[in-house]
Design a protein around this motif. Structure first.
Motif, PDB file in Angstrom:
ATOM      1  N   ARG A  12       0.842  -1.183   0.000  1.00 54.22           N
ATOM      2  CA  ARG A  12       0.000   0.000   0.000  1.00 54.22           C
ATOM      3  C   ARG A  12       0.882   1.240   0.000  1.00 54.22           C
ATOM      4  N   THR A  20      -7.242   9.178   5.001  1.00 54.30           N
ATOM      5  CA  THR A  20      -8.411   8.943   5.832  1.00 54.30           C
ATOM      6  C   THR A  20      -8.810  10.186   6.616  1.00 54.30           C
ATOM      7  N   GLU A 230      -5.923   2.390  -6.763  1.00 55.90           N
ATOM      8  CA  GLU A 230      -6.818   1.955  -5.694  1.00 55.90           C
ATOM      9  C   GLU A 230      -8.212   2.523  -5.865  1.00 55.90           C
ATOM     10  N   PHE A 234     -11.741   0.631  -6.672  1.00 56.78           N
ATOM     11  CA  PHE A 234     -12.791   0.754  -5.666  1.00 56.78           C
ATOM     12  C   PHE A 234     -14.132   1.121  -6.296  1.00 56.78           C
ATOM     13  N   GLY A 282     -11.623  -4.897   9.051  1.00 57.72           N
ATOM     14  CA  GLY A 282     -11.246  -5.408   7.737  1.00 57.72           C
ATOM     15  C   GLY A 282      -9.819  -5.934   7.741  1.00 57.72           C
ATOM     16  N   GLN A 287      -7.991  -7.753  -0.930  1.00 62.04           N
ATOM     17  CA  GLN A 287      -9.287  -7.172  -1.274  1.00 62.04           C
ATOM     18  C   GLN A 287      -9.115  -5.711  -1.676  1.00 62.04           C
ATOM     19  N   LYS A 289      -9.277  -1.905  -1.879  1.00 56.29           N
ATOM     20  CA  LYS A 289      -9.446  -0.902  -0.839  1.00 56.29           C
ATOM     21  C   LYS A 289      -9.046   0.462  -1.388  1.00 56.29           C
ATOM     22  N   GLU A 292      -7.819   3.453   3.823  1.00 61.53           N
ATOM     23  CA  GLU A 292      -7.782   2.277   4.688  1.00 61.53           C
ATOM     24  C   GLU A 292      -9.197   1.770   4.919  1.00 61.53           C
ATOM     25  N   LEU A 293      -9.907   1.686   3.813  1.00 59.46           N
ATOM     26  CA  LEU A 293     -11.285   1.227   3.819  1.00 59.46           C
ATOM     27  C   LEU A 293     -11.425   0.164   2.736  1.00 59.46           C
ATOM     28  N   THR A 294     -11.602  -1.099   3.151  1.00 58.44           N
ATOM     29  CA  THR A 294     -11.814  -2.149   2.159  1.00 58.44           C
ATOM     30  C   THR A 294     -13.250  -2.081   1.647  1.00 58.44           C
ATOM     31  N   TYR A 339      -8.781  -1.061  10.300  1.00 60.90           N
ATOM     32  CA  TYR A 339      -8.170  -1.704   9.136  1.00 60.90           C
ATOM     33  C   TYR A 339      -6.914  -2.443   9.569  1.00 60.90           C
TER      34      TYR A 339
END
Length: 606
Positions: A12, A20, A230, A234, A282, A287, A289, A292-294, A339
């Motif tokens: 990442r 965030t 990303e 998403f 998460g 997965q 994302k 820091e949000l899947t 996360y």
């Protein structure tokens, strides 16, 4: 939003934590801007004695407010990330200062332009900080109205081109401020489902990154390109598109609307518990994302929120409204977004939520995580003998999917076992586990007699669906957007808006009938009914039953591990295998012309 250990093996961008809304680490302390104010006045208009006293005071007051605002803003990072009380007074003071600073620069713009040399990007920075404050407040309170306020300030920055002159200055750090503003704006727009704006922002951000890397030849080009990748992945995670007649995409919201949850009819006997706190965790490898949000975290987050309302006015200090001005409807449950947390982080937040849980309230734990399996057979079948789900560590992931314990004499350390949750069953607990080892939580024991329900995902999906796992779990999609999930398992990838709305209306009828099945059941465990009085939990339960019934009727879902389970078990003949519900699912399939993918006489096929 809380981050796990920095040693996480999933690639990442180092920029991601800042996206965030997390407060940036302040730069090396310098002399106060006030100390340079008179020098700036001198350079902009002659000798100090020639400057009117009133204008000198205006610049000095502005510098004081600017310094104070930066000091308070940087102090936000020192506040505890858990607990709902300690931070409120500090946020109030910070909002006070930024309110004064924003109004002050508006009232004295001409003097500040002439005497201080105020630049438009500096105004943009103030507006950006206010947007970040509102976003922080949303994360702390889960009140979606504050997202609208953050959007208002971020949108004003873009409309008024506050950062337009940054690219003309030979200062890469200013361009990075602009790029971070774009990334934060995208996060807010994603949470508000403003996908059209997101797509425009992504294009603008891409152009800005290209210009930035071309001009300054910086080392963070790869990281900024990762940010773009990303967010592109998403926004493409939904497996089904809803189209207008002109083939434009319809943006659907999955937050709780006024008509979302089935109403409780007269005579339904349910508990009076209400959902007060939720931990959304998460820790799935690979997965999709953003920040820091899947995808799974994003979907569950929205399933636990009401549609946003606009606040009465901008710059209304959060948390300071009089009770008479507050909306009469219930608030959203408070949420922590974790996360890839370590075990200690997860337990700390669990304990904080447990401690502050009000009377007659429920704590929800949502786990979207890689499964941890025991190896070999154990002589006992206790709460630590079935594995659980992964917590973060600095260890390598084996096979990218599941950790297998090598030493059979020890339990896996970096794992949340069912037994780890036993202390928290002293209060009403609602658990959702979406994992390849969700069944570990089927072996729960209710030690304290408090309401306890676990909704457990399938542990495997038919091969035709497994390739979709990077775009989010099918189980969580059913809990967030059951119609989209139904279309996906039916092999549909797009649908016209008119048909979508017709199916949504029919699905509301199905939910009402499921509610009646639950409340009229004579053999259902009372824990389900004790949670059924809460709108959010009621909707999750009805969607869970719809999901389970759909999968049991579907022709490619033939193995037991393809079906969701629950603790306590639901009476199948009265819920997930009820002929009346099966008839409804076949009728929905007929509306979509996909009846052929479902068994007609399901019970006879078992």
């Amino acid at each position: 939003m809380v981050r796990g250990a920095r040693q996480s093996q999933q690639p990442r961008s180092r920029l991601a934590p800042r996206l965030t809304g997390t407060v940036e680490k302040p730069p090396r302390k310098r002399k106060s801007r006030t100390e340079f104010a008179l020098k700036e006045i001198m350079s902009s208009g002659g000798a100090e004695d020639d400057i009117p006293q009133g204008e000198r005071k205006t610049v000095t007051d502005f510098c004081y407010l600017l310094d104070k605002s930066k000091q308070l803003f940087n102090g936000l990072r020192d506040l505890p990330q858990y607990g709902q009380k300690q931070w409120q007074s500090y946020f109030g003071r910070t909002f006070d200062v930024y309110t004064k600073l924003w109004k002050f620069q508006q009232q004295h713009r001409q003097v500040l332009d002439n005497r201080y040399g105020l630049k438009r990007w500096q105004i943009g920075e103030i507006a950006s900080k206010i947007g970040q404050l509102y976003y922080h407040y949303y994360l702390r309170t889960s009140e979606t109205s504050y997202l609208n306020e953050a959007f208002s300030f971020y949108s004003a920055i873009r409309q008024r081109s506050y950062y337009s002159q940054v690219n003309k200055e030979d200062r890469p750090e200013l361009v990075v401020k602009k790029l971070r503003y774009y990334a934060r704006f995208i996060v807010v727009c994603l949470l508000l489902n403003k996908m059209d704006v997101v797509k425009d922002l992504v294009k603008e951000l891409s152009d800005e990154i290209e210009d930035y890397t071309h001009r300054f030849n910086t080392e963070d080009q790869v990281e900024w390109n990762l940010v773009l990748q990303e967010v592109a992945s998403f926004i493409e995670a939904d497996p089904v598109m809803v189209l207008n007649d002109d083939n434009t995409i319809v943006i659907t919201s999955n937050r709780l609307a006024e008509t979302g949850a089935p109403l409780l009819e007269q005579g339904m006997i349910v508990g009076q518990l209400s959902l007060a706190d939720a931990l959304i965790i998460g820790n799935c490898n690979n997965q999709v994302k953003f920040s820091e949000l899947t995808v799974d975290m994003f979907r569950m987050l929205q399933a636990l929120e009401r549609e946003p309302m606009n606040l009465a006015s901008q710059m209304n200090k959060p948390g300071m409204q009089e009770s008479a001005d507050k909306p009469t409807r219930r608030e959203n449950p408070h949420k922590y977004l974790l996360y890839k947390p370590t075990f200690s982080q997860l337990y700390t937040f669990l304990a904080a939520s447990f401690k502050e849980l009000p009377a007659n309230s429920v704590l929800l734990i949502y786990l979207s995580a890689t499964g941890v399996f025991p190896t070999g057979r154990s002589d006992s079948e206790g709460p630590y003998d079935f594995g659980g789900v992964l917590t973060n560590s600095n260890r390598d992931i084996i096979n990218g999917d599941a950790i297998h314990k090598r030493n059979q004499s020890h339990k896996e350390m970096h794992c949340l076992h069912p037994g780890d949750l036993y202390p928290f069953t002293r209060k009403p607990l609602f658990i959702i586990v979406d994992s390849s080892n969700s069944v570990a939580y089927k072996n729960f024991t209710n030690l304290f007699g408090q309401p306890l329900v676990c909704l457990l995902s399938p542990t495997a999906y038919p091969k035709a669906l497994q390739d979709q796992s990077q775009r989010g779990s099918l189980f969580t999609l059913f809990l967030n957007n059951p119609l989209m999930a139904f279309l996906f398992v039916s092999g549909l990838s797009s649908m016209r808006r008119g048909l979508w709305e017709k199916c949504q209306e029919y699905l509301r009828k199905i939910n009402r009938d499921i509610a009646q099945l639950l409340t009229h059941s004579r053999s259902i465990d009372q824990a389900f009914l004790q949670f059924f009085g809460d709108e959010f939990l009621r909707l999750l339960l009805t969607r869970f039953i719809f999901c389970s019934a759909t999968m049991r009727m579907h022709k490619i879902f033939r193995e037991t591990r393809n079906y969701p389970e629950s603790y306590p078990q639901l009476p199948r003949d009265e819920t997930v295998e009820n002929p009346h519900l099966q008839k409804h699912i076949l009728e929905l399939a007929s509306i979509l012309d996909v009846r052929n993918v479902f068994f007609e006489n399901t019970i006879d096929d078992y």
